[in-house]
Structure formats: C-alpha cells, structure tokens
Write a protein that holds these residues in place. Structure first.
Motif, PDB file in Angstrom:
ATOM      1  N   PHE A  87       4.652 -28.524  23.081  1.00 38.15           N
ATOM      2  CA  PHE A  87       4.904 -29.037  21.727  1.00 38.15           C
ATOM      3  C   PHE A  87       4.913 -30.563  21.702  1.00 38.15           C
ATOM      4  N   ASN A  88       4.215 -31.187  22.654  1.00 38.46           N
ATOM      5  CA  ASN A  88       4.261 -32.641  22.753  1.00 38.46           C
ATOM      6  C   ASN A  88       3.565 -33.369  21.600  1.00 38.46           C
ATOM      7  N   LYS A  89       2.861 -32.675  20.755  1.00 41.38           N
ATOM      8  CA  LYS A  89       2.243 -33.293  19.568  1.00 41.38           C
ATOM      9  C   LYS A  89       3.225 -33.367  18.396  1.00 41.38           C
ATOM     10  N   MET A  90       4.337 -32.687  18.522  1.00 44.87           N
ATOM     11  CA  MET A  90       5.344 -32.641  17.458  1.00 44.87           C
ATOM     12  C   MET A  90       6.212 -33.906  17.532  1.00 44.87           C
ATOM     13  N   ASP A  91       6.479 -34.522  16.373  1.00 43.81           N
ATOM     14  CA  ASP A  91       7.337 -35.707  16.329  1.00 43.81           C
ATOM     15  C   ASP A  91       8.694 -35.404  16.940  1.00 43.81           C
ATOM     16  N   ASP A  92       9.201 -36.325  17.710  1.00 41.31           N
ATOM     17  CA  ASP A  92      10.564 -36.266  18.253  1.00 41.31           C
ATOM     18  C   ASP A  92      10.822 -35.065  19.157  1.00 41.31           C
ATOM     19  N   TYR A  93       9.800 -34.433  19.686  1.00 41.22           N
ATOM     20  CA  TYR A  93      10.012 -33.206  20.461  1.00 41.22           C
ATOM     21  C   TYR A  93      10.932 -33.412  21.663  1.00 41.22           C
ATOM     22  N   SER A  94      10.941 -34.622  22.206  1.00 42.47           N
ATOM     23  CA  SER A  94      11.745 -34.857  23.408  1.00 42.47           C
ATOM     24  C   SER A  94      12.995 -35.691  23.147  1.00 42.47           C
ATOM     25  N   TYR A  95      13.282 -36.000  21.878  1.00 41.55           N
ATOM     26  CA  TYR A  95      14.497 -36.758  21.554  1.00 41.55           C
ATOM     27  C   TYR A  95      15.731 -35.924  21.896  1.00 41.55           C
ATOM     28  N   GLY A  96      16.780 -36.585  22.261  1.00 42.03           N
ATOM     29  CA  GLY A  96      18.030 -35.889  22.544  1.00 42.03           C
ATOM     30  C   GLY A  96      18.736 -35.484  21.264  1.00 42.03           C
ATOM     31  N   THR A  97      19.415 -34.360  21.292  1.00 41.95           N
ATOM     32  CA  THR A  97      20.181 -33.884  20.147  1.00 41.95           C
ATOM     33  C   THR A  97      21.334 -33.018  20.647  1.00 41.95           C
ATOM     34  N   LEU A  98      22.288 -32.796  19.784  1.00 44.44           N
ATOM     35  CA  LEU A  98      23.421 -31.939  20.122  1.00 44.44           C
ATOM     36  C   LEU A  98      23.173 -30.529  19.621  1.00 44.44           C
ATOM     37  N   MET A  99      23.666 -29.560  20.374  1.00 44.28           N
ATOM     38  CA  MET A  99      23.549 -28.158  20.006  1.00 44.28           C
ATOM     39  C   MET A  99      24.880 -27.479  20.286  1.00 44.28           C
ATOM     40  N   ARG A 100      25.224 -26.504  19.456  1.00 46.58           N
ATOM     41  CA  ARG A 100      26.436 -25.723  19.711  1.00 46.58           C
ATOM     42  C   ARG A 100      26.215 -24.836  20.936  1.00 46.58           C
ATOM     43  N   ALA A 101      27.146 -24.843  21.855  1.00 45.10           N
ATOM     44  CA  ALA A 101      27.050 -23.982  23.029  1.00 45.10           C
ATOM     45  C   ALA A 101      27.254 -22.524  22.626  1.00 45.10           C
ATOM     46  N   ASP A 102      28.239 -22.269  21.785  1.00 46.55           N
ATOM     47  CA  ASP A 102      28.589 -20.930  21.324  1.00 46.55           C
ATOM     48  C   ASP A 102      28.172 -20.799  19.862  1.00 46.55           C
ATOM     49  N   ALA A 103      27.212 -19.935  19.593  1.00 42.10           N
ATOM     50  CA  ALA A 103      26.669 -19.782  18.237  1.00 42.10           C
ATOM     51  C   ALA A 103      27.693 -19.256  17.238  1.00 42.10           C
ATOM     52  N   SER A 104      28.747 -18.629  17.708  1.00 47.67           N
ATOM     53  CA  SER A 104      29.738 -18.059  16.788  1.00 47.67           C
ATOM     54  C   SER A 104      30.764 -19.093  16.333  1.00 47.67           C
ATOM     55  N   LYS A 105      30.685 -20.296  16.885  1.00 50.52           N
ATOM     56  CA  LYS A 105      31.663 -21.336  16.553  1.00 50.52           C
ATOM     57  C   LYS A 105      30.988 -22.544  15.922  1.00 50.52           C
ATOM     58  N   GLU A 106      31.792 -23.340  15.235  1.00 47.53           N
ATOM     59  CA  GLU A 106      31.299 -24.553  14.604  1.00 47.53           C
ATOM     60  C   GLU A 106      31.146 -25.656  15.649  1.00 47.53           C
ATOM     61  N   PHE A 107      30.520 -26.759  15.212  1.00 48.19           N
ATOM     62  CA  PHE A 107      30.418 -27.920  16.079  1.00 48.19           C
ATOM     63  C   PHE A 107      31.786 -28.478  16.378  1.00 48.19           C
ATOM     64  N   SER A 108      31.988 -28.865  17.605  1.00 46.29           N
ATOM     65  CA  SER A 108      33.189 -29.569  18.041  1.00 46.29           C
ATOM     66  C   SER A 108      32.817 -30.241  19.361  1.00 46.29           C
ATOM     67  N   PRO A 109      33.609 -31.192  19.801  1.00 44.75           N
ATOM     68  CA  PRO A 109      33.308 -31.817  21.105  1.00 44.75           C
ATOM     69  C   PRO A 109      33.261 -30.797  22.244  1.00 44.75           C
ATOM     70  N   ASP A 110      34.090 -29.775  22.168  1.00 43.17           N
ATOM     71  CA  ASP A 110      34.121 -28.765  23.228  1.00 43.17           C
ATOM     72  C   ASP A 110      33.013 -27.724  23.096  1.00 43.17           C
ATOM     73  N   ASN A 111      32.336 -27.700  21.949  1.00 44.77           N
ATOM     74  CA  ASN A 111      31.292 -26.700  21.719  1.00 44.77           C
ATOM     75  C   ASN A 111      29.928 -27.370  21.519  1.00 44.77           C
ATOM     76  N   SER A 112      29.697 -28.436  22.249  1.00 42.73           N
ATOM     77  CA  SER A 112      28.436 -29.160  22.116  1.00 42.73           C
ATOM     78  C   SER A 112      27.782 -29.356  23.472  1.00 42.73           C
ATOM     79  N   ILE A 113      26.470 -29.217  23.472  1.00 41.83           N
ATOM     80  CA  ILE A 113      25.652 -29.479  24.651  1.00 41.83           C
ATOM     81  C   ILE A 113      24.550 -30.438  24.218  1.00 41.83           C
ATOM     82  N   PHE A 114      24.250 -31.409  25.042  1.00 42.80           N
ATOM     83  CA  PHE A 114      23.175 -32.354  24.778  1.00 42.80           C
ATOM     84  C   PHE A 114      21.876 -31.762  25.313  1.00 42.80           C
TER      85      PHE A 114
END
Length: 152
Positions: A87-114
C-alpha cells in the motif's frame, strides 16, 4: 499555518532531526488525529482491498485484543512490513498512529499501541467488519431524538 509547516516537516528524512522533541510532539499530535478515525465505519476508499489483503496475509490474527508482542515480534515486523509495502502508493501509509489495544474499550493511555497507518487501517477495518467495534460504537452514538425534540 503552524500545523501545515509541521506536516511538511514530518515528510522530510528522519536523519535530519536526531531526537528533536518538537518532531516527536508533531508525530504524537498526528497520531492522535488518526486514532480518532476508528469510529468511522468506512475509513478509506480502499477498505475492501486493505481488508482482503490483510486477511490473506494474517488469516488467524485475532484483532479484538492486541499487544506489542503480537504486532512487533521479529517475525511480526517482517510480515507487517511486507503487508505495508503493498500500500505504499497510499498517502501516509507509514505514518505513526495510535490504536486501541483492546477493541472493547475506549482510548486511554493504558489501551493504546503505537502502530503505522496502514496497520491501524487494516486492524480497524477488520474490527468493524467482524463486529468487534459494535459495542464501542453503540456507546458513542448520539441519542436518537424524540418526536418532541424534532419539532422544537
């Protein structure tokens, strides 16, 4: 104006910056902006292609609960890098972003993965299509208006 300047800086080669705290702050702000997207059901025009490729490359990955160990092991990093390059033709494909570790929970510092952008998209698209975001979506839907509220 400052954010536009920051965005252009983030596209420059990393070796120009060393450990510049300003760049780290801009990456964090960009990551948070991308993380907020996970509540959308359609994330990109390429959702179908991303999902199909993701499930071909990672047929057994359980996306409900993820850890750094699962995503960033030596073998995992290699597989994800190969996936991302599709997907290297897609804009920002390799930019860093945060994702929830546990899909059943909301964003929080403890539920985030870079993670990187296309990794986030693949996992969140899978979570949406496989029903793992339904509970969180339901919690954050605006309340439906009553007929009395519509006439006000």
């Amino acid at each position: 104006m400052e954010m536009m300047h920051g965005a252009s800086m983030l596209s420059r080669p990393a070796d120009e910056f060393g450990n510049d705290s300003m760049v780290e702050e801009m990456w964090a702000a960009k990551a948070l902006e991308h993380a907020e997207v996970h509540f959308n059901l359609r994330l990109t025009p390429y959702d179908d292609q991303i999902y199909e490729t993701f499930r071909q490359d990672f047929p057994d990955l359980k996306v409900g609960l993820l850890t750094d160990d699962v995503l960033k092991s030596a073998v995992g990093k290699l597989k994800w890098r190969e996936f991302a390059e599709k997907f290297n033709k897609m804009d920002d494909y390799s930019y860093g972003t945060l994702m929830r570790a546990d899909a059943s929970k909301e964003f929080s510092p403890d539920n985030s993965i870079f993670v990187f952008r296309v990794q986030f998209l693949a996992i969140e698209i899978a979570r949406n299509r496989e029903g793992l975001n339904d509970e969180v979506h339901a919690k954050h839907r605006p309340a439906k208006k009553t007929p009395q509220e519509d006439t006000k």
